[in-house]
Enzyme design. Structure first.
Site, PDB file in Angstrom:
ATOM      1  N   GLU A 103      31.375  44.199 -18.811  1.00 22.68           N
ATOM      2  CA  GLU A 103      31.814  44.404 -17.426  1.00 22.68           C
ATOM      3  C   GLU A 103      33.289  44.035 -17.296  1.00 22.68           C
ATOM      4  OE1 GLU A 103      31.807  45.833 -14.827  1.00 22.68           O
ATOM      5  OE2 GLU A 103      30.784  44.859 -13.152  1.00 22.68           O
ATOM      6  N   ASP A 104      33.950  44.642 -16.320  1.00 24.79           N
ATOM      7  CA  ASP A 104      35.372  44.364 -16.132  1.00 24.79           C
ATOM      8  C   ASP A 104      35.619  43.008 -15.471  1.00 24.79           C
ATOM      9  OD1 ASP A 104      34.290  45.177 -13.675  1.00 24.79           O
ATOM     10  OD2 ASP A 104      35.717  46.807 -13.333  1.00 24.79           O
ATOM     11  N   ASP A 107      32.903  38.761  -9.748  1.00 20.52           N
ATOM     12  CA  ASP A 107      33.437  38.222  -8.490  1.00 20.52           C
ATOM     13  C   ASP A 107      32.322  37.389  -7.854  1.00 20.52           C
ATOM     14  OD1 ASP A 107      34.818  37.879  -6.125  1.00 20.52           O
ATOM     15  OD2 ASP A 107      34.737  39.954  -5.489  1.00 20.52           O
ATOM     16  N   PHE A 156      42.957  40.270  -5.443  1.00 23.86           N
ATOM     17  CA  PHE A 156      42.469  41.590  -5.825  1.00 23.86           C
ATOM     18  C   PHE A 156      43.359  42.165  -6.916  1.00 23.86           C
ATOM     19  CE2 PHE A 156      41.237  45.980  -5.657  1.00 23.86           C
ATOM     20  CZ  PHE A 156      39.863  45.855  -5.570  1.00 23.86           C
ATOM     21  N   ARG A 169      43.539  52.667 -12.142  1.00 29.60           N
ATOM     22  CA  ARG A 169      42.764  52.329 -13.341  1.00 29.60           C
ATOM     23  C   ARG A 169      43.586  52.456 -14.617  1.00 29.60           C
ATOM     24  NH1 ARG A 169      37.284  51.871 -12.027  1.00 29.60           N
ATOM     25  NH2 ARG A 169      36.496  53.344 -10.509  1.00 29.60           N
TER      26      ARG A 169
HETATM   27  P1  IMP Z   1      30.552  41.258  -7.785  1.00 32.42           P
HETATM   28  O1  IMP Z   1      29.274  42.009  -7.653  1.00 32.42           O
HETATM   29  O2  IMP Z   1      30.967  40.608  -6.493  1.00 32.42           O
HETATM   30  O3  IMP Z   1      30.583  40.284  -8.943  1.00 32.42           O
HETATM   31  O4  IMP Z   1      31.685  42.320  -7.989  1.00 32.42           O
HETATM   32  C1  IMP Z   1      31.898  42.927  -9.179  1.00 32.42           C
HETATM   33  C2  IMP Z   1      32.468  44.297  -8.966  1.00 32.42           C
HETATM   34  O5  IMP Z   1      33.362  44.338  -7.839  1.00 32.42           O
HETATM   35  C3  IMP Z   1      33.282  44.684 -10.167  1.00 32.42           C
HETATM   36  O6  IMP Z   1      32.512  45.452 -11.060  1.00 32.42           O
HETATM   37  C4  IMP Z   1      34.396  45.496  -9.567  1.00 32.42           C
HETATM   38  O7  IMP Z   1      34.005  46.843  -9.481  1.00 32.42           O
HETATM   39  C5  IMP Z   1      34.563  44.980  -8.175  1.00 32.42           C
HETATM   40  N1  IMP Z   1      35.664  44.018  -8.061  1.00 32.42           N
HETATM   41  C6  IMP Z   1      35.595  42.709  -7.753  1.00 32.42           C
HETATM   42  N2  IMP Z   1      36.800  42.152  -7.718  1.00 32.42           N
HETATM   43  C7  IMP Z   1      37.673  43.138  -8.020  1.00 32.42           C
HETATM   44  C8  IMP Z   1      39.105  43.157  -8.159  1.00 32.42           C
HETATM   45  O8  IMP Z   1      39.838  42.180  -8.000  1.00 32.42           O
HETATM   46  N3  IMP Z   1      39.629  44.364  -8.485  1.00 32.42           N
HETATM   47  C9  IMP Z   1      38.881  45.496  -8.673  1.00 32.42           C
HETATM   48  N4  IMP Z   1      37.556  45.490  -8.575  1.00 32.42           N
HETATM   49  C10 IMP Z   1      36.954  44.325  -8.243  1.00 32.42           C
HETATM   50 MG    MG Z   2      33.030  47.561 -11.535  1.00 31.60          MG
END
Ligand code: IMP
Ligand code: MG
Length: 184
Positions: A103-104, A107, A156, A169
């Site tokens: 995963e990238d 959050d 962000f 991207r």
């Molecule tokens: P989570 O479910 O809150 O952990 O969010 C994860 C997903 O939110 C990631 O796979 C990203 O697609 C997106 N995301 C969260 N923070 C960022 C950011 O700073 N930049 C771009 N995408 C983000």
């Molecule tokens: Mg993502």
């Protein structure tokens, strides 16, 4: 709202192309050692993890298998809703396989939690996550369990696969997006 792919939408560079490359090689070496002889199935979460995934797989000099899963959270905003829809499932039967979800960014942790639960229900031999970026402040400082590239502040970020509304991207580095780009 003003969206361009111009570099002047970036407040500052967090990690350069070289810093990313160095760290991804280290993570690849770590995984290679951990999965010696296990022929792991590397699962890419499209689209954000795509660059990280291909670089990570190339840094593992052992047999790895590749598969892709596409998910979309509803909406194109800057915060995850935790509601995830599978728009392309894996082609591989993962039962009995050693799975690494790539995963990238983590959050709130909801996306990875959802996917880990979903894939665990298919009875893999083992499952772990490899995440390039960890915004652990957002989870009260709780560390991502698994392989982590960099811990970052609650800002962000875009580039190296990460987007805002589909943009940025293809930036080769990771940078903080200027707040004015998404708060107009
Ligand atoms: P989570 O479910 O809150 O952990 O969010 C994860 C997903 O939110 C990631 O796979 C990203 O697609 C997106 N995301 C969260 N923070 C960022 C950011 O700073 N930049 C771009 N995408 C983000
Ligand atoms: Mg993502």
């Amino acid at each position: 709202m003003r969206i361009t792919t111009e570099q002047n939408d970036i407040a500052r560079v967090l990690f350069s192309e070289e810093q990313i490359a160095r760290r991804v090689k280290e993570l690849g070496a770590q995984l290679m050692e951990q999965y010696a002889g296990k022929e792991p199935l590397m699962v890419c979460i499209l689209k954000g993890a795509s660059f990280f995934y291909t670089d990570l797989c190339r840094a593992m000099h052992c047999n790895v298998f590749m598969d892709f899963i596409a998910i979309s959270s509803y909406g194109a905003g800057s915060k995850s809703t935790g509601v995830v829809r599978i728009s392309k499932d894996l082609d591989t039967n993962i039962t009995g396989r050693h799975v690494v979800i790539v995963e990238d960014i983590i959050d709130s942790g909801l996306t990875l939690q959802y996917l880990t639960e979903l894939l665990s229900s298919r009875k893999p031999a083992s499952i772990q996550t490899a995440c390039l970026l960890d915004k652990r402040e957002r989870r009260g400082g709780a560390a991502h369990t698994g392989i982590t590239g960099f811990v970052i502040p609650d800002e962000f970020v875009v580039g190296y696969g990460l987007d805002y509304a589909g943009y940025y991207r293809n930036l080769p580095y990771i940078g903080v997006l200027k707040a004015e780009v998404y708060t107009d």
